[in-house]
Write an enzyme that holds these catalytic residues in place. Structure first.
Site, PDB file in Angstrom:
ATOM      1  N   THR A 177       0.821  -1.207   0.000  1.00  0.00           N
ATOM      2  CA  THR A 177       0.000   0.000   0.000  1.00  0.00           C
ATOM      3  C   THR A 177       0.855   1.257   0.000  1.00  0.00           C
ATOM      4  OG1 THR A 177      -0.153   0.243   2.407  1.00  0.00           O
ATOM      5  CG2 THR A 177      -1.694  -1.275   1.359  1.00  0.00           C
ATOM      6  N   ASP A 183      -5.187   6.610   1.368  1.00  0.00           N
ATOM      7  CA  ASP A 183      -4.661   7.390   2.489  1.00  0.00           C
ATOM      8  C   ASP A 183      -5.197   6.775   3.771  1.00  0.00           C
ATOM      9  OD1 ASP A 183      -4.045   9.278   4.448  1.00  0.00           O
ATOM     10  OD2 ASP A 183      -4.425  10.991   3.136  1.00  0.00           O
ATOM     11  N   ASN A 218       2.665   0.647   9.094  1.00  0.00           N
ATOM     12  CA  ASN A 218       3.953   1.333   9.005  1.00  0.00           C
ATOM     13  C   ASN A 218       3.840   2.797   8.589  1.00  0.00           C
ATOM     14  OD1 ASN A 218       6.906   1.301   8.977  1.00  0.00           O
ATOM     15  ND2 ASN A 218       6.706   1.539   6.765  1.00  0.00           N
ATOM     16  N   SER A 228       5.592   1.434  16.161  1.00  0.00           N
ATOM     17  CA  SER A 228       5.615   2.523  17.123  1.00  0.00           C
ATOM     18  C   SER A 228       6.976   3.206  17.027  1.00  0.00           C
ATOM     19  CB  SER A 228       5.340   1.985  18.530  1.00  0.00           C
ATOM     20  OG  SER A 228       5.389   3.003  19.496  1.00  0.00           O
ATOM     21  N   TYR A 264       4.187  14.105  18.161  1.00  0.00           N
ATOM     22  CA  TYR A 264       4.628  12.802  17.666  1.00  0.00           C
ATOM     23  C   TYR A 264       4.550  11.770  18.790  1.00  0.00           C
ATOM     24  CZ  TYR A 264       7.796   9.135  15.984  1.00  0.00           C
ATOM     25  OH  TYR A 264       8.334   7.935  15.617  1.00  0.00           O
ATOM     26  N   LYS A 323       2.253   8.195  19.202  1.00  0.00           N
ATOM     27  CA  LYS A 323       2.840   6.870  19.437  1.00  0.00           C
ATOM     28  C   LYS A 323       2.446   6.306  20.800  1.00  0.00           C
ATOM     29  CE  LYS A 323       5.030   6.435  15.506  1.00  0.00           C
ATOM     30  NZ  LYS A 323       4.586   5.433  14.515  1.00  0.00           N
TER      31      LYS A 323
END
Length: 258
Positions: free
Chosen positions: A19, A43, A70, A121, A135, A139
């Site tokens: 993808t 997306d 990912n 992660s 960020y 995570k």
């Protein structure tokens, strides 16, 4: 990393639903591996598109055995510096994207009695540094939902693993959006980059073999660091947390009341 992992999967003969936001970018894989690859463009922020892509992959291959989440980017900026739109996009890509894909594959995995979900992660999903607050938030959220998920789906033989890379020359930082810099937070950026200066980047091509080891493990870990140097950071982080909780235990007991 995704490209390296795709290569590792295909080279050992597995089939892959690859993808990307633009399916045309996957043409080299299709040209080389033919019917082993199903290219899908969407997306991850679009929950409807995610469900349609998962349905297409399941129809094409008869099911999805392993999901690897990912997609992501790293927004650099102090909490006050980032815009509302940047904050939302960070969470939409790094947290809600994996949430949508995970939810989409679960019915099929439960019906077939097993599956593997690999959530990418970061060391930043365990520790937090200045100028990376949004960020880290994305995570940490992924870590929390994945730990709960692992307990929820264990009876169905679905295994969940959080991969926590340290530092790799993947281009993540250079290709990610940057917040408007405010001189008031120059110290935050200086601290961020100074703290990472001692870490030796790992080899991206070596991570493909590590991913396959996790996929093939009978009892894979809930969490695994990719790279060296992170374990010391994690030990220091948890020691600091325990020290703080213990130091303020009197207030904790005060808050409990009688």
């Amino acid at each position: 990393m995704g490209a390296s992992w795709a290569q590792a999967v295909l080279e050992r003969g597995d089939r892959l639903a690859a993808t990307a936001r633009d399916a045309a970018s996957l043409k080299p894989l299709v040209d080389k591996y033919g019917d082993q690859v199903l290219p899908l463009g969407f997306d991850v922020q679009d929950a409807t598109a995610v469900r349609e892509a998962v349905a297409a992959a399941e129809a094409h291959f008869g099911g999805i055995d392993v999901l690897v989440n990912n997609a992501g980017h790293m927004l650099i900026g102090a909490v006050e510096e980032v815009t509302d739109e940047q904050a939302r996009a960070q969470m939409d890509t790094n947290y809600f994207g994996p949430l949508w894909t995970t939810r989409a594959v679960l019915p099929g995995m439960r019906a077939r009695g097993g599956g593997r979900i690999l959530q990418v992660s970061s060391l930043g999903g365990v520790v937090a540094y200045p100028a990376l607050g949004l960020y880290h938030a994305s995570k940490w959220a992924l870590e929390g939902v994945s730990q709960s998920l692992a307990a929820e789906v264990a009876p169905y033989n679905i295994k969940v693993t959080l991969i926590e890379p340290i530092v790799f020359p993947s281009g993540l930082m250079s290709s990610s959006p940057q917040a408007r810099e405010d001189a008031a937070y120059a110290h935050a950026r200086q601290s961020l980059f100074a703290g990472a200066a001692h870490i030796v980047p790992g080899d991206v091509t070596a991570t493909g073999r590590a991913v396959l080891e996790l996929v093939d493990a009978e009892e894979p870990p809930l969490r695994v660091l990719f790279g060296v140097g992170g374990l010391d950071e994690v030990r220091a982080e948890y020691a600091h947390r325990l020290e703080g909780w213990e130091k303020w235990d009197d207030v904790s007991r005060m808050a409990h009341g009688s």
